[in-house]
Write an enzyme that holds these catalytic residues in place. Structure first.
Site, PDB file in Angstrom:
ATOM      1  N   ASN A 213      34.118  42.355  45.779  1.00 34.13           N
ATOM      2  CA  ASN A 213      35.325  41.997  45.055  1.00 34.13           C
ATOM      3  C   ASN A 213      35.689  43.206  44.182  1.00 34.13           C
ATOM      4  OD1 ASN A 213      37.146  41.089  43.117  1.00 34.13           O
ATOM      5  ND2 ASN A 213      36.274  39.025  43.126  1.00 34.13           N
ATOM      6  N   CYS A 281      52.650  43.906  45.862  1.00 32.86           N
ATOM      7  CA  CYS A 281      53.453  43.386  46.976  1.00 32.86           C
ATOM      8  C   CYS A 281      53.899  41.955  46.686  1.00 32.86           C
ATOM      9  CB  CYS A 281      52.680  43.465  48.286  1.00 32.86           C
ATOM     10  SG  CYS A 281      51.156  42.534  48.289  1.00 32.86           S
TER      11      CYS A 281
HETATM   12  N1  SAH Z   1      45.463  49.277  51.484  1.00 35.47           N
HETATM   13  C1  SAH Z   1      45.515  48.643  52.778  1.00 35.47           C
HETATM   14  C2  SAH Z   1      46.140  47.274  52.762  1.00 35.47           C
HETATM   15  C3  SAH Z   1      45.508  46.335  51.777  1.00 35.47           C
HETATM   16  S1  SAH Z   1      45.854  44.652  52.055  1.00 35.47           S
HETATM   17  C4  SAH Z   1      46.263  49.521  53.770  1.00 35.47           C
HETATM   18  O1  SAH Z   1      46.932  50.478  53.350  1.00 35.47           O
HETATM   19  O2  SAH Z   1      46.186  49.239  54.960  1.00 35.47           O
HETATM   20  C5  SAH Z   1      44.834  43.922  50.851  1.00 35.47           C
HETATM   21  C6  SAH Z   1      43.340  43.993  51.139  1.00 35.47           C
HETATM   22  O3  SAH Z   1      42.680  43.485  49.981  1.00 35.47           O
HETATM   23  C7  SAH Z   1      42.854  43.167  52.306  1.00 35.47           C
HETATM   24  O4  SAH Z   1      42.127  43.986  53.173  1.00 35.47           O
HETATM   25  C8  SAH Z   1      41.907  42.109  51.679  1.00 35.47           C
HETATM   26  O5  SAH Z   1      40.748  41.862  52.455  1.00 35.47           O
HETATM   27  C9  SAH Z   1      41.517  42.796  50.396  1.00 35.47           C
HETATM   28  N2  SAH Z   1      41.139  41.931  49.273  1.00 35.47           N
HETATM   29  C10 SAH Z   1      41.658  40.736  48.894  1.00 35.47           C
HETATM   30  N3  SAH Z   1      41.102  40.322  47.734  1.00 35.47           N
HETATM   31  C11 SAH Z   1      40.208  41.280  47.362  1.00 35.47           C
HETATM   32  C12 SAH Z   1      39.329  41.448  46.259  1.00 35.47           C
HETATM   33  N4  SAH Z   1      39.266  40.551  45.289  1.00 35.47           N
HETATM   34  N5  SAH Z   1      38.563  42.554  46.213  1.00 35.47           N
HETATM   35  C13 SAH Z   1      38.620  43.490  47.186  1.00 35.47           C
HETATM   36  N6  SAH Z   1      39.440  43.382  48.254  1.00 35.47           N
HETATM   37  C14 SAH Z   1      40.227  42.306  48.342  1.00 35.47           C
END
Ligand code: SAH
Length: 339
Positions: A213, A281
């Protein structure tokens, strides 16, 4: 809503004209031989509500997210087969939102099916895209412009890529000369994809992969670099690209606290003169509120952020239209930090 003219017949020709207009826009605006991961159709923003079509090299993924869009699927499949000459189209109709209208959940190929995750070269970077198993349709194509902000700012530097998914920010950072990257995502599958992607780009040894996380990771790591600690922070560039923190207006306050918290930690982890690229987003978070939350975070961290750039989703294939405020959802700022 499909049209403001009641006399328009909603038939195959109507739908085809919309699909063609969307495709033509991309063909004019994007060099499709160089940029091979492209959203060909973005639902309401392309006037075909509920239908999304992404292109990954020779394969397409189609998602129908609303009952109204179901009727257009066959027309769309015929259209894209003919217009793009693709090898196969994955009909990925398994999004949770379909349940709201009682739509069936299924995934099905039309044409040739891809036998596993695809390897795709787009704009000088190799990506691994898992169409069937990945998040959304397999990739987040809307951040293309933000990747460009790394150019000239990561050379020789150490990156922290939070909420990395398959590591697209990191791979672009390496393209622009970064030395190393710490890649953080809570999803095991995403981290696995990032590992494979790093291998494919020949940068595996320069990456550290953390399945955690990001809130916990940032909290723990940043605690070592509080202003009074005297410890030199480790990163030249920090990317914060979280998923949406709120899908409704009522949770805006909480979401802003989330954006603030991660920015505060990032400010502690970045070196003096380093950069933070911070993204939201969430449609319900305005650009101004988001900006204010980041400024407040830096102030709490005892730092000053010099605004070095700002932007939105890549509007060439994620159109922003004046008649639909929700079409502008992704915004980001890049700050150079002074501590
Ligand atoms: N930066 C990426 C897109 C990110 S989408 C790109 O450019 O392709 C958001 C991501 O956050 C997802 O992969 C999801 O698995 C992750 N995510 C969601 N909650 C999270 C958390 N609490 N800690 C870490 N990652 C998390």
């Amino acid at each position: 809503m499909l049209t403001r003219r009641a006399q328009d017949p909603i038939d195959e020709n109507f739908v085809r004209a919309r699909l063609l207009a969307a495709l033509d826009r991309r063909r004019k605006l994007i060099d499709l031989s160089r940029i091979t991961i492209v959203r060909l159709l973005n639902s309401e923003a392309d006037f075909v509500p509920g239908l999304v079509v992404d292109k990954y090299g020779d394969y397409l993924v189609l998602q129908s997210l609303a009952a109204g869009a179901e009727k257009f699927i066959d027309t769309a499949l015929d259209f894209y087969e003919k217009e793009t000459g693709c090898r196969g189209i994955l009909i990925k109709n398994d999004a949770q939102v379909r349940k709201l209208e009682g739509l069936e959940m299924y995934s099905q190929w039309r044409g040739e099916s891809a036998s596993g995750p695809l390897r795709i070269l787009s704009d000088g970077v190799h990506y691994i895209v898992d169409l069937a198993g990945g998040q959304k349709t397999g990739f987040f194509a809307d951040q293309r412009k933000a990747y460009g902000l790394l150019e000239g700012r990561v050379n020789g530097g150490a990156l922290l890529d939070c909420f990395s998914y398959s590591g697209a920010f990191s791979m672009n950072a390496f393209k622009y000369g970064a030395k190393s990257s710490v890649i953080v995502d809570v999803s095991k599958e995403a981290v696995e994809l990032a590992r494979e992607t790093a291998r494919l780009n020949g940068v595996y040894d320069r990456c550290e992969f953390v399945c955690a996380n990001a809130f916990d990771y940032l909290k723990y790591e940043s605690s070592k670099y509080k202003a009074a600690s005297g410890n030199e922070p480790p990163f030249d560039f920090v990317v914060l690209d979280p998923p949406t923190f709120t899908k409704s207006k009522s949770h805006v306050g909480e979401a802003l606290r989330g954006y603030k918290e991660i920015a505060l930690r990032a400010a502690r982890l970045v070196k003096n003169g380093g950069f933070i690229l911070t993204c939201s987003c969430s449609f319900h978070i305005t650009m101004t509120d988001f900006y204010d939350s980041q400024c407040a975070a830096f102030s709490d961290a005892g730092a000053v952020g010099y605004l070095a750039g700002a932007g939105f989703q890549d509007e060439r294939d994620h159109p922003v239209i004046s008649s639909m405020p929700e079409s502008l959802y992704l915004k980001y700022f890049i700050f150079q930090m002074s501590k």
